[in-house]
Write a protein that holds these residues in place. Structure first.
Motif, PDB file in Angstrom:
ATOM      1  N   GLY A 289       0.765  -1.230   0.000  1.00 25.49           N
ATOM      2  CA  GLY A 289       0.000   0.000   0.000  1.00 25.49           C
ATOM      3  C   GLY A 289       0.800   1.285   0.000  1.00 25.49           C
ATOM      4  N   ALA A 290       2.129   1.214  -0.108  1.00 22.90           N
ATOM      5  CA  ALA A 290       2.939   2.431  -0.151  1.00 22.90           C
ATOM      6  C   ALA A 290       2.838   3.080  -1.527  1.00 22.90           C
ATOM      7  CB  ALA A 290       4.398   2.119   0.164  1.00 22.90           C
ATOM      8  N   THR A 291       2.589   4.379  -1.574  1.00 21.09           N
ATOM      9  CA  THR A 291       2.562   5.116  -2.832  1.00 21.09           C
ATOM     10  C   THR A 291       3.967   5.578  -3.183  1.00 21.09           C
ATOM     11  OG1 THR A 291       2.277   7.360  -1.942  1.00 21.09           O
ATOM     12  CG2 THR A 291       0.284   5.978  -2.150  1.00 21.09           C
ATOM     13  N   SER A 292       4.084   6.335  -4.249  1.00 20.80           N
ATOM     14  CA  SER A 292       5.377   6.874  -4.671  1.00 20.80           C
ATOM     15  C   SER A 292       5.810   8.073  -3.838  1.00 20.80           C
ATOM     16  CB  SER A 292       5.320   7.272  -6.155  1.00 20.80           C
ATOM     17  OG  SER A 292       4.230   8.161  -6.383  1.00 20.80           O
ATOM     18  N   VAL A 293       4.955   8.564  -2.939  1.00 21.83           N
ATOM     19  CA  VAL A 293       5.298   9.673  -2.036  1.00 21.83           C
ATOM     20  C   VAL A 293       5.675   9.081  -0.683  1.00 21.83           C
ATOM     21  CG1 VAL A 293       4.434  11.732  -0.862  1.00 21.83           C
ATOM     22  CG2 VAL A 293       3.750  11.263  -3.226  1.00 21.83           C
ATOM     23  N   PRO A 294       6.893   9.267  -0.197  1.00 19.95           N
ATOM     24  CA  PRO A 294       7.303   8.676   1.081  1.00 19.95           C
ATOM     25  C   PRO A 294       6.361   9.073   2.222  1.00 19.95           C
ATOM     26  CG  PRO A 294       9.208   9.535  -0.077  1.00 19.95           C
ATOM     27  CD  PRO A 294       8.011   9.997  -0.848  1.00 19.95           C
ATOM     28  N   GLY A 295       5.936   8.081   2.987  1.00 24.85           N
ATOM     29  CA  GLY A 295       5.049   8.323   4.117  1.00 24.85           C
ATOM     30  C   GLY A 295       3.578   8.336   3.771  1.00 24.85           C
ATOM     31  N   LEU A 296       3.248   8.248   2.476  1.00 27.52           N
ATOM     32  CA  LEU A 296       1.859   8.257   2.033  1.00 27.52           C
ATOM     33  C   LEU A 296       1.480   6.861   1.551  1.00 27.52           C
ATOM     34  CD1 LEU A 296      -0.618  10.176   1.423  1.00 27.52           C
ATOM     35  CD2 LEU A 296       0.196  10.146  -0.941  1.00 27.52           C
ATOM     36  N   TYR A 297       0.400   6.336   2.129  1.00 25.01           N
ATOM     37  CA  TYR A 297      -0.094   5.008   1.776  1.00 25.01           C
ATOM     38  C   TYR A 297      -1.531   5.121   1.270  1.00 25.01           C
ATOM     39  CZ  TYR A 297       3.912   3.047   4.331  1.00 25.01           C
ATOM     40  OH  TYR A 297       5.183   2.703   4.755  1.00 25.01           O
ATOM     41  N   ALA A 298      -1.997   4.061   0.609  1.00 26.13           N
ATOM     42  CA  ALA A 298      -3.376   4.041   0.127  1.00 26.13           C
ATOM     43  C   ALA A 298      -3.872   2.605   0.124  1.00 26.13           C
ATOM     44  CB  ALA A 298      -3.487   4.636  -1.274  1.00 26.13           C
ATOM     45  N   ALA A 299      -5.178   2.450   0.364  1.00 24.32           N
ATOM     46  CA  ALA A 299      -5.793   1.123   0.364  1.00 24.32           C
ATOM     47  C   ALA A 299      -7.249   1.250  -0.045  1.00 24.32           C
ATOM     48  CB  ALA A 299      -5.680   0.475   1.746  1.00 24.32           C
ATOM     49  N   GLY A 300      -7.782   0.176  -0.612  1.00 30.58           N
ATOM     50  CA  GLY A 300      -9.195   0.164  -0.972  1.00 30.58           C
ATOM     51  C   GLY A 300      -9.446   0.546  -2.410  1.00 30.58           C
ATOM     52  N   ASP A 301     -10.631   1.087  -2.660  1.00 31.07           N
ATOM     53  CA  ASP A 301     -11.112   1.297  -4.023  1.00 31.07           C
ATOM     54  C   ASP A 301     -10.287   2.267  -4.855  1.00 31.07           C
ATOM     55  OD1 ASP A 301     -13.124  -0.380  -3.288  1.00 31.07           O
ATOM     56  OD2 ASP A 301     -14.735   1.085  -3.422  1.00 31.07           O
ATOM     57  N   LEU A 302      -9.575   3.212  -4.225  1.00 25.30           N
ATOM     58  CA  LEU A 302      -8.844   4.193  -5.014  1.00 25.30           C
ATOM     59  C   LEU A 302      -7.505   3.664  -5.522  1.00 25.30           C
ATOM     60  CD1 LEU A 302      -7.443   7.012  -2.654  1.00 25.30           C
ATOM     61  CD2 LEU A 302      -7.891   4.671  -1.988  1.00 25.30           C
ATOM     62  N   THR A 303      -7.194   2.403  -5.238  1.00 31.57           N
ATOM     63  CA  THR A 303      -6.009   1.755  -5.795  1.00 31.57           C
ATOM     64  C   THR A 303      -6.459   0.769  -6.874  1.00 31.57           C
ATOM     65  OG1 THR A 303      -6.021  -0.073  -4.199  1.00 31.57           O
ATOM     66  CG2 THR A 303      -4.864   1.936  -3.559  1.00 31.57           C
ATOM     67  N   PRO A 304      -5.558   0.407  -7.807  1.00 29.91           N
ATOM     68  CA  PRO A 304      -5.948  -0.555  -8.836  1.00 29.91           C
ATOM     69  C   PRO A 304      -6.402  -1.873  -8.209  1.00 29.91           C
ATOM     70  CG  PRO A 304      -3.872   0.514  -9.374  1.00 29.91           C
ATOM     71  CD  PRO A 304      -4.182   0.882  -7.961  1.00 29.91           C
ATOM     72  N   PRO A 305      -7.435  -2.528  -8.749  1.00 33.50           N
ATOM     73  CA  PRO A 305      -8.089  -2.226 -10.027  1.00 33.50           C
ATOM     74  C   PRO A 305      -9.303  -1.330  -9.910  1.00 33.50           C
ATOM     75  CG  PRO A 305      -8.872  -4.316  -9.222  1.00 33.50           C
ATOM     76  CD  PRO A 305      -7.874  -3.820  -8.200  1.00 33.50           C
ATOM     77  N   GLY A 306      -9.557  -0.751  -8.709  1.00 34.58           N
ATOM     78  CA  GLY A 306     -10.739   0.075  -8.538  1.00 34.58           C
ATOM     79  C   GLY A 306     -11.707  -0.524  -7.542  1.00 34.58           C
ATOM     80  N   PRO A 307     -13.015  -0.434  -7.806  1.00 33.46           N
ATOM     81  CA  PRO A 307     -14.018  -0.902  -6.851  1.00 33.46           C
ATOM     82  C   PRO A 307     -13.805  -2.357  -6.438  1.00 33.46           C
ATOM     83  CG  PRO A 307     -15.068   0.382  -8.554  1.00 33.46           C
ATOM     84  CD  PRO A 307     -13.653   0.206  -8.982  1.00 33.46           C
TER      85      PRO A 307
END
Length: 332
Positions: A289-307
């Motif tokens: 879940g780590a993004t390309s911005v250090p310290g920023l993570y993402a999880a769930g629908d806004l990551t591929p493949p979507g919903p």
């Protein structure tokens, strides 16, 4: 019609600082800010407060699936209301001493030395906030635009749905519609055909939604493709009764599925320079879940493949929480 919405380098982890450097802060300083209080965000929050991290969940309480009365496929919670599921998750999260939940709309996320500053506008009487943390986790999901039919909201969440995994079984043996203009319509039709022998795919005049080869393959399975434009939906007190075409033809249907357009709400992402996204605008993340911005993570629908299914989003949140907990420890 729209409703709301790479691994981290050792240097980046050092910039965030070990957890002990954060634990002494009070007020508007947290170890982790989670933006979004759905299954992914609540799962992130719950697992991190169980690791004794000070966590703030910011959420607008405007979930994309708010029109859905019942959700399915979440083990031990099959048939629960999505709003009840969120309420139960929030209650579990809030029971921990290092947990805080705040209702608000995120305005900006600004990276700086040692972490991020997040602003939010309060809603329903809650206060505006300016908060900071070395880690931010984005779990706010997607915005959904439904096909532009005047009466679609009257049937969405009851007769019509968008999630095949969540609502397909309940439509078994009915005369169904599948409405959309996206190029994955034929694939979705194949999935819907598991529960009914009476399915019509409505492309609403979009010539490229279903190719001629796909139409022939669907026809071999007894699935009809209707390419004429749609005027609106028909219904009465019993619910949906049909689809009315622009030429006046009414095709009887009692339920079905729509294929919305999903987009990542991104006004609050403007200051996150270097944030990598895929061709559909989803946030590109690594395996944890780590993004390309250090310290920023993402999880769930806004990551591929979507919903995703609610249980899949929750699982992704738990996995990301483990990675964030390790990140906060700093390098060996």
């Amino acid at each position: 019609m729209t409703s709301a919405p790479a691994g981290v380098s050792g240097a980046a982890a050092a910039a965030a600082g070990p957890a002990e450097a954060v634990r002494g802060f009070d007020g508007d300083r947290y170890e982790v800010i989670v933006i979004g209080g759905g299954p992914a965000g609540l799962s992130v929050g719950l697992n991190l407060v169980r690791a004794r991290r000070r966590v703030l969940i910011l959420d607008s309480n405007r979930p994309r699936h708010s029109a859905t009365l019942i959700s399915h496929g979440f083990i031990t919670r099959d048939g629960v209301s999505p709003l009840e599921l969120r309420a139960l998750g929030r209650e579990e999260f809030a029971a921990y001493p290092t947990a805080e939940f705040h209702q608000g709309l995120v305005g900006t996320i600004t990276p700086g030395e040692g972490g991020f500053t997040v602003t939010s506008r309060g809603v329903r009487g809650s206060a505006d906030r300016v908060v900071t943390a070395p880690v931010v986790v984005l779990t706010h999901g997607l915005a959904e635009t439904l096909p532009a039919l005047p009466s679609i909201r009257a049937y969405y969440g009851t007769a019509l749905h968008s999630c095949l995994a969540c609502d397909l079984f309940e439509k078994s043996d009915q005369p169904l519609a599948l409405i959309g203009t996206a190029t994955d319509l034929a694939e979705r039709a194949l999935i819907v055909s598991q529960v009914t022998d009476d399915l019509i795919v409505f492309t609403n005049g979009a010539s490229d939604a279903v190719t001629e080869a796909e139409e022939a393959a669907l026809a071999a399975r007894g699935i009809v493709v209707e390419r004429r434009p749609i005027d609106d939906l028909e219904g009465d007190r019993s619910g949906l009764t049909g689809v009315r075409l622009a030429d006046g033809t009414i095709i009887p249907r009692t339920g079905g599925f729509v294929r919305p357009t999903w987009t990542v709400p991104d006004a609050h992402l403007a200051e996150l320079t270097g944030l990598e996204r895929d061709a559909d605008g989803h946030l590109v993340v690594d395996a944890v879940g780590a993004t390309s911005v250090p310290g920023l993570y993402a999880a769930g629908d806004l990551t591929p493949p979507g919903p995703q299914q609610l249980i899949v989003a929750a699982g992704a949140g738990a996995r990301t929480a483990a990675a964030v907990a390790r990140h906060l420890l700093g390098p060996l």
